[in-house]
Scaffold this motif. Structure first.
Motif, PDB file in Angstrom:
ATOM      1  N   MET A 140       7.806  -7.440   4.639  1.00 39.22           N
ATOM      2  CA  MET A 140       8.221  -6.596   3.513  1.00 39.22           C
ATOM      3  C   MET A 140       7.283  -6.789   2.326  1.00 39.22           C
ATOM      4  O   MET A 140       6.895  -5.832   1.662  1.00 39.22           O
ATOM      5  CB  MET A 140       9.662  -6.924   3.117  1.00 39.22           C
ATOM      6  N   PHE A 141       6.917  -8.028   2.052  1.00 38.16           N
ATOM      7  CA  PHE A 141       6.029  -8.345   0.936  1.00 38.16           C
ATOM      8  C   PHE A 141       4.680  -7.653   1.108  1.00 38.16           C
ATOM      9  O   PHE A 141       4.144  -7.057   0.177  1.00 38.16           O
ATOM     10  CB  PHE A 141       5.864  -9.864   0.848  1.00 38.16           C
ATOM     11  N   TYR A 142       4.138  -7.698   2.322  1.00 42.08           N
ATOM     12  CA  TYR A 142       2.872  -7.032   2.610  1.00 42.08           C
ATOM     13  C   TYR A 142       2.993  -5.513   2.418  1.00 42.08           C
ATOM     14  O   TYR A 142       2.134  -4.886   1.787  1.00 42.08           O
ATOM     15  CB  TYR A 142       2.416  -7.349   4.035  1.00 42.08           C
ATOM     16  N   LEU A 143       4.060  -4.940   2.951  1.00 41.40           N
ATOM     17  CA  LEU A 143       4.231  -3.488   2.857  1.00 41.40           C
ATOM     18  C   LEU A 143       4.380  -3.022   1.413  1.00 41.40           C
ATOM     19  O   LEU A 143       3.886  -1.943   1.054  1.00 41.40           O
ATOM     20  CB  LEU A 143       5.439  -3.042   3.688  1.00 41.40           C
ATOM     21  N   THR A 144       5.037  -3.819   0.571  1.00 46.24           N
ATOM     22  CA  THR A 144       5.184  -3.419  -0.832  1.00 46.24           C
ATOM     23  C   THR A 144       3.841  -3.435  -1.542  1.00 46.24           C
ATOM     24  O   THR A 144       3.524  -2.513  -2.294  1.00 46.24           O
ATOM     25  CB  THR A 144       6.170  -4.328  -1.595  1.00 46.24           C
ATOM     26  N   HIS A 145       3.049  -4.467  -1.299  1.00 44.96           N
ATOM     27  CA  HIS A 145       1.734  -4.536  -1.948  1.00 44.96           C
ATOM     28  C   HIS A 145       0.826  -3.417  -1.462  1.00 44.96           C
ATOM     29  O   HIS A 145       0.086  -2.820  -2.242  1.00 44.96           O
ATOM     30  CB  HIS A 145       1.087  -5.899  -1.699  1.00 44.96           C
ATOM     31  N   ARG A 146       0.891  -3.149  -0.175  1.00 48.10           N
ATOM     32  CA  ARG A 146       0.069  -2.074   0.386  1.00 48.10           C
ATOM     33  C   ARG A 146       0.449  -0.723  -0.221  1.00 48.10           C
ATOM     34  O   ARG A 146      -0.413   0.090  -0.567  1.00 48.10           O
ATOM     35  CB  ARG A 146       0.256  -2.057   1.899  1.00 48.10           C
TER      36      ARG A 146
END
Length: 194
Positions: free
Chosen positions: A91-97
């Protein structure tokens, strides 16, 4: 599953957070800020969150302190913590992306800031906060210590409850009716739970 493996997963979670965040932090620094709500209050809230999600649990992982607050390790509980840790990093990766150059560690609006409503932001306004809540819960399940395990819930919870309203006001001031419409069709943290 052993306590050592659970502690290693927690360290991996923190390292993964760092690996995901650093490139975005570097990139976002190059985009000028048009509005900021950064101040002493924001710094204190970030420090409280860092203490709960990082400092206290790392002291425990390295030293076992405070031993008096330890409780029996349960492999099945730690297994659930591992799943939450993995979900948190995804989730953290997807938000930053999704946010790209719009991302900021503090409450800021960048020049040419656009309202992101795609990807993980399609149904949830604050999926990064969702990722941090997942981290805090994973920490509580992975670390068999009442202080180190639950410090993330308290530290991040403090930041969340004192910040999310201010963040939404900043978005309303910036995007007006567009953000109001977005709020009407999305949940704050979990899809389908308004």
């Amino acid at each position: 599953m052993t306590p050592t493996i659970a502690k290693a997963v927690f360290v991996f979670l923190a390292a993964g957070w760092y690996v995901i965040r650093v490139p975005h932090a570097r990139r976002s620094r190059r985009t000028p800020i048009s509005r900021s709500a950064r101040g002493m209050r924001e710094i204190v809230l970030l420090l409280i969150s860092l203490t709960g999600l990082g400092i206290l649990p790392f002291i425990y992982v390295v030293t076992g302190f405070p031993r008096i607050a330890s409780h029996p390790f349960q492999p099945a509980v730690a297994g659930m913590g591992i799943l939450l840790a993995i979900g948190s990093l995804i989730m953290f990766y997807l938000t930053h992306r999704a946010l790209g150059r719009n991302w900021s560690v503090t409450l800021e609006v960048r020049e040419r800031h656009k309202l992101v409503t795609e990807g993980v932001y399609e149904r949830v306004r604050h999926p990064m906060y969702t990722a941090f809540w997942m981290w805090a819960l994973a920490q509580a399940l992975l670390l068999p210590n009442w202080v180190a395990g639950f410090s993330g819930m308290i530290g991040f919870g403090t930041l969340y409850f004192f910040r999310v309203g201010q963040e939404e006001r900043l978005m309303l001031d910036t995007f007006g009716d567009q953000y109001r419409a977005y709020m009407a069709r999305t949940a704050r943290l979990v899809p389908w739970i308004l």
